[in-house]
Structures are given as structure tokens and as C-alpha cells.
Scaffold this motif. Structure first.
Motif, short mmCIF file in Angstrom:
data_model
loop_
_atom_site.label_atom_id
_atom_site.label_comp_id
_atom_site.label_asym_id
_atom_site.label_seq_id
_atom_site.Cartn_x
_atom_site.Cartn_y
_atom_site.Cartn_z
N HIS A 53 -15.94 4.47 55.52
CA HIS A 53 -15.45 3.24 54.90
C HIS A 53 -16.64 2.32 54.64
CE1 HIS A 53 -11.21 4.21 55.42
NE2 HIS A 53 -11.47 4.56 56.66
N GLU A 95 -16.02 -0.25 61.41
CA GLU A 95 -14.86 -0.31 62.29
C GLU A 95 -15.09 -1.27 63.46
OE1 GLU A 95 -13.56 3.48 63.61
OE2 GLU A 95 -13.07 4.21 61.60
N LYS A 96 -16.34 -1.44 63.85
CA LYS A 96 -16.64 -2.36 64.94
C LYS A 96 -18.08 -2.85 64.80
CE LYS A 96 -17.12 1.82 67.77
NZ LYS A 96 -16.65 2.53 68.97
#
Length: 386
Positions: free
Chosen positions: A243, A247-248
Motif C-alpha cells: 500500500h 500500516e504503522k
């Protein structure tokens, strides 16, 4: 005799005052000032001072008879002001002169006078462009490891971290040199001088979305590590898995760790990435290569937190090796000459190019930053932003 000049005067400085003084020698001086809306549309950034503040400041200068906010738009925004005022003379600086302005004056029977930009006696020459570069507090960023993992066509093979630091812009941040100048310029369109005081991760996402306008014609999506590296202070790592947005995100603001990084990093200017250079030509992205990149980023982060210089240098070199294994065009003609020169020095432990490479800088890991910069005056000492 009425004399007219026009400009933005957003960062009012001694050069403007001297220009007003020289222009006032030709008659009573009237000043047209670009509106906030005109500057936003024409120059693609907000003003530092709004039009009412700029009008107040210009009117307060003793050489100015009166001043107005121009009602027009674009580079010829002064037309309605001139038509209402009907001046005898129109004065411009040489770098602000144009045939369009000259023709306008001829059509309206106005004498057109061009002045060379000269500072007042004993003062430094000033321009708004130079002043903005001097006072701009927008940070830049240096990617330490995991570069390219923020692109989904890389992280789809294996997930991993990108490791970045946000840098104090206390040196000239050159264009096309791998320090996220394109993202930085997008930020300056909204906040010309400094970042707003808000949550850094939210700010980074706003910048990422602003830069990657869905109507962007070139089809290129800038990696999120640029916006995150600039907006999030200190040392940061962000985890990508097929992506564009991580994500973090994890941060380290430990002053001991950041001070340690300050002591071991510097930049060597090379040459800007050349026009037409494509660092993605000949790319060879495979799962083993991406996994090598991801492992190097893990090792780099852990070494930094432990302030282990040898382990940091080894992971730094491994990350760069993984990058160029996937994107060999990063090593454009002339780059290897710089690598060969500096990698042979005893006090240089590791090297890489910031960003996508192709030129720009060599970012070095050295034993002692202060000593290295003393012995190599071309080297630029870096300061991690707290």
C-alpha cells in the motif's frame, strides 16, 4: 508628476525600500500591491502577510505617497490601478521588466523606466527569493534504510520498514538531489515558512494527499516516506505492505540516540539528477532482493537504537546495495567516482545516495562528524530535528 510601481511586497526588505527611494526621485510615488488572491493563484502559495498588513507597511514608508491593493489578476494585476491613477511614469526593476508591461505603457502614454537592482550604500543586496530561502524553516529528510519499500510495486514482494530522519534545514537544500525537495516545495505552497503546529503523522498524511493529487498528469505517486520523513521529527520508521500509506509508524525521540546520529552523518554534494534521467529503467525487483532490503532496514533501526556504529554502517551499506540491485540506474555516470573517492577514506564507514539516487549527494556514515567536516570542507554536517 505621478510615478507608479507594482509588486507583492510580502517579505518587505531593504531592497524594496531602496527601490522605492530610487523610484520616488522621478516624482510622487504610488504603489500597487498584489492581492492575496492574485498571489495564491499566480505564485501558488499563500502570503506570509495578508494584503491589509502589506498595504499598511508599504504606506508607512516615507518615500511612498500612497498605495493600493491591485484589483486585477496575474502578472498584469496593476492594470485597473494604473487606469484609475493615470500615472506619468511606470518604474520596474530590470528583473521585473517585460515586453508586455512596456507595450501597455506605450499604449497608455506612460513613460517606462527600468532600474537595475542595486542595494542601498553599505547594505547587502536583497531579493524576496533569496530571503525566503534563508528564513524557510520547512525541514527536509534523509532516508537511512529501506528506500523504495514505500512503493507498492516493491513492498508487494515482501513487507518492510523505511527508516528516515527529519533534518533541520540549516544548509542549502539543493533541487533534484534526493532530499525530497519536490515534497518540500508542495508544503511551501500551503505553509511558505514553517510547518503548522499539529499532530506530525496527520500532517504527513495531509502533505502526502496534497502532493499526490488524483488529477496529477504524470501518473507518478510520490512515496509516503518523503512526507513522513519531513513532517515527523526525530528518527522514524514506517511499515509498508503493498500500500502507499504505511500500516504503522514508530518514532524515536531519545536525545541520546539523536545526538549520536548527529555525530556520525554528513552529506557530500555531487551533481543534481540530470534532466531526463530515469532511475527506474532496467529495474529488477524480486522477492529475495526486497527481503534483503527489508532485513537491512530492520538491522539499521536496531543498530541505531543501540548506538552501535559498526552495525549501523553495515546495515546502511546493505540497504544501499539492496536498492541498487533492484534499481541499477541509480548509479548514473559520475556517481561511482564519488563513491570510490569517499569510500576509500579511513574515517568513512558507509555511503548511499538519498532518495531515488541518480545524483545529488552522497550521505556518509563517518567515525567523527566534526573531524571529518574539518578535514573535508565540502562536507555538510547534519542536525536531526527534535
Amino acid at each position: 508628476m505621478k510615478v507608479f510601481v507594482s509588486g507583492c511586497y510580502d517579505l518587505l526588505h531593504s531592497g524594496h525600500v531602496e527601490f522605492f527611494r530610487q523610484a520616488s526621485q522621478y516624482g510622487d510615488l504610488y504603489v500597487g500591491i498584489g492581492s492575496d488572491a492574485t498571489i495564491l493563484k499566480y505564485k501558488n502559495h499563500k502570503t506570509l502577510y495578508n494584503e491589509n498588513e502589506r498595504l499598511f507597511m508599504v504606506k508607512s514608508i516615507r518615500y511612498v505617497k500612497d498605495a493600493y491593493i491591485n484589483a486585477g489578476s496575474g502578472i498584469m494585476d496593476f492594470v485597473p490601478t494604473v487606469e484609475a491613477l493615470r500615472p506619468d511614469r511606470f518604474v520596474v526593476n530590470a528583473d521585473g521588466s517585460s515586453e508586455e508591461k512596456r507595450r501597455f505603457c506605450e499604449e497608455h502614454g506612460i513613460e517606462y523606466i527600468v532600474l537595475e537592482r542595486t542595494p542601498a550604500e553599505g547594505l547587502k543586496a536583497r531579493s524576496s527569493t533569496d530571503l525566503k530561502s534563508e528564513i524557510c524553516q520547512i525541514p527536509t529528510r534523509l532516508d537511512l534504510a529501506g528506500t523504495w519499500i514505500d512503493q507498492p510495486y516493491v513492498s508487494c514482494y515482501a513487507p518492510g520498514w523505511a527508516v528516515t530522519i527529519s533534518l533541520v534545514p540549516d544548509f542549502e537544500v539543493r533541487d533534484r538531489c534526493g532530499l525530497s525537495t519536490s515534497t518540500r516545495k508542495q508544503i511551501q505552497r500551503i505553509w511558505p515558512v514553517k510547518l503548522p503546529d499539529m499532530d506530525p503523522e496527520m500532517l504527513a498524511k495531509l502533505v502526502f494527499c496534497f502532493e499526490n493529487d488524483p488529477e496529477r498528469s504524470d501518473g507518478i505517486i510520490s512515496g509516503a516516506q518523503d512526507a513522513i520523513g519531513i513532517c515527523v521529527p526525530g528518527l522514524c520508521r514506517h511499515y509498508y505492505e503493498a500500500h502507499y500509506w504505511p500500516e504503522k509508524i514508530e518514532r524515536c525521540d531519545d536525545s541520546k540516540v539523536l545526538d549520536w546520529l548527529d555525530q556520525h552523518l554528513c552529506l557530500i554534494p555531487m551533481f543534481p539528477r540530470r534532466p531526463g534521467c530515469s532511475v527506474v529503467d532496467g529495474k529488477d525487483i524480486t522477492e529475495p532482493k526486497v527481503k534483503a532490503l527489508a532485513k537491512a532496514a530492520d538491522d539499521c533501526w536496531n543498530a541505531i537504537l543501540q548506538c552501535d556504529l559498526d552495525a549501523f554502517a553495515a546495515a546502511y551499506r546493505a540497504s544501499f546495495a539492496a536498492q541498487i540491485a533492484m534499481f541499477p540506474a541509480m548509479i548514473q555516470e559520475g556517481v561511482q567516482d564519488f563513491i570510490d573517492k569517499y569510500s576509500a577514506m579511513d574515517d568513512v564507514l558507509a555511503w548511499k545516495m538519498p532518495g531515488a539516487g541518480g545524483g545529488g549527494y552522497l550521505a556518509l556514515v563517518v567515525k567523527d562528524n566534526a573531524l571529518f567536516c574539518q578535514n573535508n570542507p565540502e562536507a555538510i554536517k547534519l542536525t536531526v530535528r527534535r
